[in-house]
Design a protein around this motif. Structure first.
Motif, PDB file in Angstrom:
ATOM      1  N   ARG A 250     -11.898  -6.783  -1.201  1.00 46.64           N
ATOM      2  CA  ARG A 250     -11.734  -5.519  -0.471  1.00 46.64           C
ATOM      3  C   ARG A 250     -12.881  -5.222   0.484  1.00 46.64           C
ATOM      4  NH1 ARG A 250      -9.188  -5.892  -4.932  1.00 46.64           N
ATOM      5  NH2 ARG A 250      -7.309  -4.663  -5.419  1.00 46.64           N
ATOM      6  N   PRO A 259      -8.099  -0.918   8.472  1.00 47.30           N
ATOM      7  CA  PRO A 259      -7.309  -1.802   7.609  1.00 47.30           C
ATOM      8  C   PRO A 259      -6.038  -2.286   8.287  1.00 47.30           C
ATOM      9  CG  PRO A 259      -7.059   0.478   6.922  1.00 47.30           C
ATOM     10  CD  PRO A 259      -8.121   0.456   7.976  1.00 47.30           C
ATOM     11  N   ASP A 264      -3.995   0.445   2.480  1.00 43.56           N
ATOM     12  CA  ASP A 264      -4.926   1.569   2.415  1.00 43.56           C
ATOM     13  C   ASP A 264      -6.318   1.076   2.037  1.00 43.56           C
ATOM     14  OD1 ASP A 264      -2.924   3.383   2.985  1.00 43.56           O
ATOM     15  OD2 ASP A 264      -2.384   3.634   0.869  1.00 43.56           O
ATOM     16  N   PRO A 265      -7.375   1.701   2.570  1.00 42.40           N
ATOM     17  CA  PRO A 265      -8.732   1.320   2.179  1.00 42.40           C
ATOM     18  C   PRO A 265      -8.953   1.605   0.699  1.00 42.40           C
ATOM     19  CG  PRO A 265      -8.745   2.714   4.135  1.00 42.40           C
ATOM     20  CD  PRO A 265      -7.362   2.759   3.579  1.00 42.40           C
ATOM     21  N   LYS A 267     -10.420   3.138  -2.677  1.00 41.77           N
ATOM     22  CA  LYS A 267     -10.940   4.488  -2.919  1.00 41.77           C
ATOM     23  C   LYS A 267     -12.046   4.523  -3.968  1.00 41.77           C
ATOM     24  CE  LYS A 267      -6.869   7.193  -1.627  1.00 41.77           C
ATOM     25  NZ  LYS A 267      -5.907   8.233  -2.069  1.00 41.77           N
ATOM     26  N   ARG A 364      -9.872  10.906   3.519  1.00 38.89           N
ATOM     27  CA  ARG A 364      -9.550   9.783   4.393  1.00 38.89           C
ATOM     28  C   ARG A 364     -10.811   9.044   4.840  1.00 38.89           C
ATOM     29  NH1 ARG A 364      -5.673  10.617   2.264  1.00 38.89           N
ATOM     30  NH2 ARG A 364      -3.604  11.241   3.027  1.00 38.89           N
ATOM     31  N   ASP A 390      -8.657   3.334  -7.992  1.00 37.38           N
ATOM     32  CA  ASP A 390      -7.870   2.120  -7.769  1.00 37.38           C
ATOM     33  C   ASP A 390      -7.767   1.292  -9.045  1.00 37.38           C
ATOM     34  OD1 ASP A 390      -7.498   2.650  -5.020  1.00 37.38           O
ATOM     35  OD2 ASP A 390      -9.469   1.845  -4.569  1.00 37.38           O
TER      36      ASP A 390
END
Length: 494
Positions: A250, A259, A264-265, A267, A364, A390
């Motif tokens: 990641r 990304p 999604d990035p 978390k 965000r 995550d």
């Protein structure tokens, strides 16, 4: 362009009171000057030291009115031409009843033209009677293009002051510097960029750690965040192979900030585990693995005696973390801060938890949370459900191979060659030991060697291991219950 349109629309609509909270007064004044190209008004600026003077003409007129607040408000009310009045640090004087009455008369257009008053200050707090009439306007932060131009201007300024000497620039590092300056006002970003440029006449990878420290010192005015200067690398951590691989997969998505579609990035993660097994070291290593700053949130400083102040402190701390992005936010022993319980604290813990959960779900910004916990049964269920983090990793007692690696790391850190010791024998003797207990065995053996006037050897380390009762023995039932709970509910870190 959009900012100028917004301000021009407010002025054309006859907005009586605009509040601009900013630490950069010059930028705010310049912003309104540019707005006059879209909507014509006379523009005035007031300060307690200079009084009221017109500033929209070529040059600046001398002060027309004394600095006295009452006289200034009477002059504005009696003006025969509509105007925009920038009142710098004017709000403290509105605590007086007479000033409030004069202000309301102007805002309600009693016997005066439809002027627009603009209160400018770092933090503008208004009396309740005036707050309802105000529109708060937040200046937009500079985008990447504006920051890139500013950095180039600082490089040109350096050349001008150093006989034409050009600033050495690594294009990739400059782009990372620009990306890390986002979230700051143009004035704050300029001060940091100037320091980086004038420090050594270069902009390269070496400037990134210094930039992170300067940005943190600028933003952390509340003191609820602590900048961890001493981060770690994954090479400093024994075991945790699954967690290391998870972070590496990641890394690019998190640090590059753009990304791929549909992805999604990351978390954050929750690290559960037996005490002393390296959760704090892993939190530091995650920041090192991502190559971003590490800041620790001190929940103990958030709680205050006044209603709503604790939640406000949390909002301010999280806002500062977002402005530091990309970064890792470390919440150590989170169960002690937001453990589920009754209303003994007046519901403060529940409100703080509620705000934290909302922020975790809706943010965000590139802020990766690493929360650590020892007592999983004290954590509220809503924090553990999927989507908050995550992944939930369990940091267990080290296996024999990992124990041997831990011995090797701690011996090498103290200047000893690991090959001079039987690491497998030491690892076997330390069955049930945590990483912290292994380190302490090495330290105790060093003390024993020093007291006996001899060199450290494996026998001394073995004697210290045999003299130690690890936590897995002293608190056998609690440790066993935690490991059993985690077996099918979490992902092993190693």
């Amino acid at each position: 362009m959009g900012e100028m349109q917004d301000l021009a629309a407010l002025i054309r609509a006859g907005t009586p009171l605009i509040v601009v909270e900013t630490a950069d007064e010059a930028q705010a004044v310049d912003m309104f000057r540019q707005t006059l190209t879209r909507v014509w008004r006379a523009m005035y600026r007031w300060t307690i030291t200079e009084g009221l003077r017109r500033i929209d003409l070529d040059g600046e007129d001398p002060a027309e009115v004394a600095a006295d607040v009452g006289t200034t408000l009477r002059t504005i009310r009696a003006a025969t031409q509509r105007g925009v009045y920038l009142l710098l640090d004017f709000h403290p004087y509105l605590e007086y009843g007479g000033s409030q009455r004069q202000m309301r008369d102007i805002l309600q257009r009693r016997d005066c033209l439809p002027h627009t008053l603009v209160l400018v200050g770092h933090r503008v707090e208004l009396p309740r009677e005036l707050e309802s009439k105000a529109i708060r306007y937040r200046p937009r932060l500079p985008d990447a293009a504006a920051l890139r131009r500013m950095v180039n201007e600082q490089a040109q300024a350096f050349a001008a002051e150093h006989g034409g000497r050009r600033v050495e620039q690594d294009p990739e590092a400059v782009e990372r510097i620009v990306r890390n300056l986002q979230g700051l006002s143009l004035g704050d970003a300029r001060r940091i960029a100037r320091q980086l440029v004038f420090d050594d006449g270069a902009l390269d990878e070496r400037d990134l750690p210094q930039l992170a420290k300067l940005k943190f010192e600028l933003l952390n005015r509340s003191g609820h965040l602590h900048y961890e200067y001493d981060t770690a690398q994954f090479a400093d951590v024994a075991g945790a192979r699954r967690l290391k691989r998870w972070i590496e997969q990641r890394r690019r998505v998190f640090t590059e900030g753009d990304p791929p579609p549909g992805l999604d990035p990351p978390k954050g993660m929750l690290l559960l585990g037996v005490q002393g097994c390296g959760k704090s070291l892993l939190a530091k290593a995650v920041a090192g693995g991502f190559g971003v700053p590490l800041v620790r949130l001190d929940f103990g400083t958030l709680y205050a005696k006044y209603h709503g102040e604790s939640e406000s402190n949390l909002r301010e701390a999280l806002s500062s973390a977002e402005q530091l992005a990309p970064c890792v936010l470390w919440i150590d022993e989170i169960e002690k801060a937001i453990a589920s319980g009754g209303e003994g604290d007046g519901g403060v813990s529940r409100r703080v938890l509620g705000y934290l959960l909302t922020w975790m779900a809706e943010r965000r910004s590139a802020v990766f949370i690493v929360a650590t916990a020892n007592q999983v049964h004290e954590l509220p269920a809503e924090l553990l459900r999927k989507g908050r983090f995550d992944e939930i990793f369990f940091v267990d007692l080290p296996t024999a191979d990992v124990r041997a690696e831990v011995f090797s790391l701690h011996l090498a850190r103290r200047g000893f060659a690991a090959g001079d010791f039987d690491l497998q024998a030491l690892a076997a003797a330390a069955d049930g030991f945590s990483g912290a207990e292994i380190e302490q065995a090495v330290v105790s053996a060093l003390y024993a060697a020093h007291a006996a006037g001899q060199d450290l050897d494996g026998q001394l380390v073995l004697e210290e291991i045999q003299a130690t009762r690890p936590l897995s023995v002293v608190m056998r039932e609690q440790v066993a219950a935690l490991r059993e709970w985690a077996l099918e509910r979490t992902v092993p870190a190693d």
